[in-house]
Scaffold this motif. Structure first.
Motif, PDB file in Angstrom:
ATOM      1  N   ILE A 124      36.274  12.167 -29.859  1.00 55.17           N
ATOM      2  CA  ILE A 124      36.765  10.870 -30.320  1.00 55.17           C
ATOM      3  C   ILE A 124      38.216  10.778 -29.877  1.00 55.17           C
ATOM      4  N   ALA A 125      38.584   9.676 -29.249  1.00 55.05           N
ATOM      5  CA  ALA A 125      39.946   9.504 -28.750  1.00 55.05           C
ATOM      6  C   ALA A 125      40.566   8.258 -29.362  1.00 55.05           C
ATOM      7  N   LEU A 126      41.794   8.407 -29.863  1.00 50.63           N
ATOM      8  CA  LEU A 126      42.502   7.297 -30.496  1.00 50.63           C
ATOM      9  C   LEU A 126      43.832   7.053 -29.790  1.00 50.63           C
ATOM     10  N   ASP A 127      44.258   5.795 -29.772  1.00 51.20           N
ATOM     11  CA  ASP A 127      45.609   5.491 -29.318  1.00 51.20           C
ATOM     12  C   ASP A 127      46.022   4.149 -29.904  1.00 51.20           C
ATOM     13  N   GLN A 128      47.328   4.034 -30.223  1.00 46.29           N
ATOM     14  CA  GLN A 128      47.855   2.781 -30.754  1.00 46.29           C
ATOM     15  C   GLN A 128      48.078   1.747 -29.660  1.00 46.29           C
ATOM     16  N   SER A 129      47.997   2.168 -28.400  1.00 44.39           N
ATOM     17  CA  SER A 129      48.220   1.279 -27.262  1.00 44.39           C
ATOM     18  C   SER A 129      46.899   0.814 -26.658  1.00 44.39           C
ATOM     19  N   GLN A 130      46.717  -0.493 -26.555  1.00 42.59           N
ATOM     20  CA  GLN A 130      45.512  -1.026 -25.923  1.00 42.59           C
ATOM     21  C   GLN A 130      45.459  -0.636 -24.453  1.00 42.59           C
ATOM     22  N   ASN A 131      46.619  -0.572 -23.805  1.00 43.81           N
ATOM     23  CA  ASN A 131      46.657  -0.136 -22.397  1.00 43.81           C
ATOM     24  C   ASN A 131      46.083   1.265 -22.236  1.00 43.81           C
ATOM     25  N   ALA A 132      46.436   2.155 -23.161  1.00 45.41           N
ATOM     26  CA  ALA A 132      45.942   3.527 -23.106  1.00 45.41           C
ATOM     27  C   ALA A 132      44.442   3.582 -23.363  1.00 45.41           C
ATOM     28  N   VAL A 133      43.997   2.838 -24.356  1.00 46.04           N
ATOM     29  CA  VAL A 133      42.564   2.795 -24.675  1.00 46.04           C
ATOM     30  C   VAL A 133      41.765   2.309 -23.468  1.00 46.04           C
ATOM     31  N   ASP A 134      42.247   1.249 -22.823  1.00 47.03           N
ATOM     32  CA  ASP A 134      41.545   0.701 -21.655  1.00 47.03           C
ATOM     33  C   ASP A 134      41.514   1.703 -20.501  1.00 47.03           C
ATOM     34  N   LEU A 135      42.621   2.412 -20.288  1.00 45.86           N
ATOM     35  CA  LEU A 135      42.668   3.379 -19.184  1.00 45.86           C
ATOM     36  C   LEU A 135      41.792   4.589 -19.475  1.00 45.86           C
ATOM     37  N   THR A 136      41.778   5.058 -20.710  1.00 45.54           N
ATOM     38  CA  THR A 136      40.890   6.167 -21.077  1.00 45.54           C
ATOM     39  C   THR A 136      39.433   5.777 -20.852  1.00 45.54           C
ATOM     40  N   ARG A 137      39.093   4.570 -21.262  1.00 45.22           N
ATOM     41  CA  ARG A 137      37.712   4.099 -21.078  1.00 45.22           C
ATOM     42  C   ARG A 137      37.359   4.033 -19.591  1.00 45.22           C
ATOM     43  N   GLU A 138      38.278   3.530 -18.780  1.00 49.04           N
ATOM     44  CA  GLU A 138      38.050   3.435 -17.329  1.00 49.04           C
ATOM     45  C   GLU A 138      37.863   4.819 -16.715  1.00 49.04           C
ATOM     46  N   ASN A 139      38.707   5.772 -17.113  1.00 45.55           N
ATOM     47  CA  ASN A 139      38.574   7.131 -16.577  1.00 45.55           C
ATOM     48  C   ASN A 139      37.281   7.796 -17.026  1.00 45.55           C
ATOM     49  N   ALA A 140      36.880   7.560 -18.265  1.00 46.83           N
ATOM     50  CA  ALA A 140      35.620   8.127 -18.759  1.00 46.83           C
ATOM     51  C   ALA A 140      34.435   7.601 -17.960  1.00 46.83           C
ATOM     52  N   LEU A 141      34.439   6.315 -17.668  1.00 47.09           N
ATOM     53  CA  LEU A 141      33.359   5.709 -16.891  1.00 47.09           C
ATOM     54  C   LEU A 141      33.328   6.264 -15.473  1.00 47.09           C
ATOM     55  N   ARG A 142      34.496   6.402 -14.852  1.00 47.63           N
ATOM     56  CA  ARG A 142      34.572   6.921 -13.481  1.00 47.63           C
ATOM     57  C   ARG A 142      34.053   8.348 -13.392  1.00 47.63           C
ATOM     58  N   LEU A 143      34.250   9.121 -14.474  1.00 43.96           N
ATOM     59  CA  LEU A 143      33.845  10.525 -14.485  1.00 43.96           C
ATOM     60  C   LEU A 143      32.450  10.736 -15.071  1.00 43.96           C
ATOM     61  N   GLY A 144      31.822   9.666 -15.545  1.00 43.19           N
ATOM     62  CA  GLY A 144      30.485   9.765 -16.124  1.00 43.19           C
ATOM     63  C   GLY A 144      30.452  10.485 -17.458  1.00 43.19           C
ATOM     64  N   LEU A 145      31.547  10.423 -18.220  1.00 39.08           N
ATOM     65  CA  LEU A 145      31.636  11.127 -19.499  1.00 39.08           C
ATOM     66  C   LEU A 145      31.634  10.178 -20.698  1.00 39.08           C
ATOM     67  N   GLN A 146      31.375   8.897 -20.451  1.00 42.20           N
ATOM     68  CA  GLN A 146      31.500   7.893 -21.500  1.00 42.20           C
ATOM     69  C   GLN A 146      30.499   8.062 -22.643  1.00 42.20           C
ATOM     70  N   GLU A 147      29.359   8.673 -22.368  1.00 41.87           N
ATOM     71  CA  GLU A 147      28.334   8.806 -23.413  1.00 41.87           C
ATOM     72  C   GLU A 147      28.738   9.782 -24.509  1.00 41.87           C
ATOM     73  N   ARG A 148      29.641  10.695 -24.203  1.00 41.06           N
ATOM     74  CA  ARG A 148      30.048  11.694 -25.205  1.00 41.06           C
ATOM     75  C   ARG A 148      31.446  11.429 -25.774  1.00 41.06           C
ATOM     76  N   LEU A 149      31.990  10.262 -25.462  1.00 45.32           N
ATOM     77  CA  LEU A 149      33.348   9.950 -25.914  1.00 45.32           C
ATOM     78  C   LEU A 149      33.399   8.616 -26.641  1.00 45.32           C
ATOM     79  N   GLU A 150      33.868   8.636 -27.887  1.00 49.88           N
ATOM     80  CA  GLU A 150      34.179   7.414 -28.627  1.00 49.88           C
ATOM     81  C   GLU A 150      35.666   7.126 -28.452  1.00 49.88           C
ATOM     82  N   ILE A 151      36.011   5.882 -28.180  1.00 48.46           N
ATOM     83  CA  ILE A 151      37.412   5.511 -27.977  1.00 48.46           C
ATOM     84  C   ILE A 151      37.759   4.373 -28.920  1.00 48.46           C
ATOM     85  N   HIS A 152      38.850   4.534 -29.659  1.00 49.67           N
ATOM     86  CA  HIS A 152      39.238   3.514 -30.641  1.00 49.67           C
ATOM     87  C   HIS A 152      40.711   3.149 -30.503  1.00 49.67           C
ATOM     88  N   HIS A 153      40.983   1.858 -30.640  1.00 53.24           N
ATOM     89  CA  HIS A 153      42.357   1.351 -30.645  1.00 53.24           C
ATOM     90  C   HIS A 153      42.852   1.379 -32.098  1.00 53.24           C
TER      91      HIS A 153
END
Length: 347
Positions: free
Chosen positions: A188-217
């Motif tokens: 589970i990944a948290l950040d107070q910055s929407q920019n950070a949340v969006d970039l983490t999500r983009e990197n997770a998708l590029r690496l194919g790891l999105q299914e095991r990662l929850e991301i919250h703003h």
């Protein structure tokens, strides 16, 4: 394998480096005396030499590496070392020259190389980078190694999976590196910055790891109840939080002050504003014997130990680890069993 990395000293005074949205929200490159694009033909080696000298003249840190990373990137490689000599001595196309001048001019404005080429290596991963999201430093790779070593030693029983919580995910470097190395882990990944949340999500998708990662703003200070409802129980809580003393912010290099997110750096008067909140919430988030792993300022370990002993009964300060430069950089704390759990054990 050749990979991109900058020396730990790139973090200025051995701590960290970043920018606030309010001042630099548009991320406009500051005006600088950019040289004109050459009218004639030049090779990559000539361009390298030209920009190295230009960076040196203008006081840009690491002029040699800066020019090499940019040129290598434009020629389709991570480092100059892996390029064929032929590619370096061939004349560049007009389009390549224009691209090179554009990117090198950004570096001339003191934009970090990671933002200039829009990607960087972290352990075994290549992550997308963009301002103002915090750029992961070499020390944080050591933090990941500490967490990995501990989690690899923990047995996985039946259907029970280990879950890791990262507070302040930035580009997602820590969580994604852990997930990549441990196929049975969820995070589970948290950040107070929407920019950070969006970039983490983009990197997770590029690496194919999105299914095991929850991301919250989520802001862990303002939204403590949301953190508790979304994030427990977890085996490990890891964070590279804002830990600079506010008075040290004025010492940061232009690369940080102009482009990176100040809220990812400024830890308040004692550098422990977010750290204290993480440690206050940790006993309610961690499973029994779960651990907290923090990257901190070298002055922090004794302060954190004293504060926890006085304020968080359910946490035990386990140890301090040093980084590769010998500084006390990492704090490890462990959750003690609650009185109710002890009673159940006795029954």
């Amino acid at each position: 394998m050749w990979r991109r990395s900058l020396r730990a000293g790139y973090r200025c005074f051995g701590c960290r480096n970043v920018e606030p949205k309010g001042i630099w929200g548009t991320h406009t490159v500051r005006a600088c005396s950019a040289p004109a694009v050459p009218a004639g033909r030049i090779t990559a080696l000539q361009a390298l030499d030209f920009w190295k000298r230009r960076f040196e003249e203008k006081g840009v840190p690491e002029p040699d590496q800066s020019s090499q990373y940019i040129v290598a990137h434009l020629l389709g490689a991570k480092t100059i070392e892996i390029l064929e000599q032929k590619k370096l001595t061939e004349f560049l196309s007009k389009e390549k020259i224009e691209q090179m001048w554009k990117l090198c001019t950004r570096r001339l404005s003191r934009m970090p190389v990671q933002y200039v080429i829009e990607e960087w290596d972290f352990r075994d991963l290549t992550l997308k980078m963009r301002p103002p999201v915090f750029i992961p430093r070499p020390e944080t790779e050591e933090l990941v190694e500490l967490v990995l070593t501990d989690l690899q030693m923990k047995p996985v029983n039946g259907d029970i999976q280990h879950t890791c919580l990262e507070v302040g995910c930035g580009s997602g470097a820590i969580s994604l590196s852990l997930l990549y190395s441990l196929p049975q882990l969820t995070a589970i990944a948290l950040d107070q910055s929407q920019n950070a949340v969006d970039l983490t999500r983009e990197n997770a998708l590029r690496l194919g790891l999105q299914e095991r990662l929850e991301i919250h703003h989520i802001d862990v200070i303002k939204d403590a109840e949301s953190v508790l409802s979304l994030c427990s129980p977890v085996s490990a809580l890891v964070s590279n939080p804002p830990y600079l003393f506010s008075e040290d912010m004025v010492s940061l290099e232009p690369e940080i002050l102009r482009f990176e997110d100040h809220t990812a750096l400024d830890g308040g008067k004692d550098g422990m504003k977010v750290i204290k909140q993480i440690l206050t919430l940790a006993p309610q988030i961690l499973s029994n014997h779960g651990r907290v792993y923090l990257e901190v300022d070298p002055r922090h370990p004794p302060l954190i130990q004293q504060w926890v002993e006085a304020n968080v009964e359910e946490l035990h300060y386990a140890e301090t680890r040093h980084d590769i430069t010998g500084r006390p950089r990492f704090c490890i704390l462990q959750k003690n069993k609650s009185n109710m759990d002890r009673k159940l054990d006795l029954d």
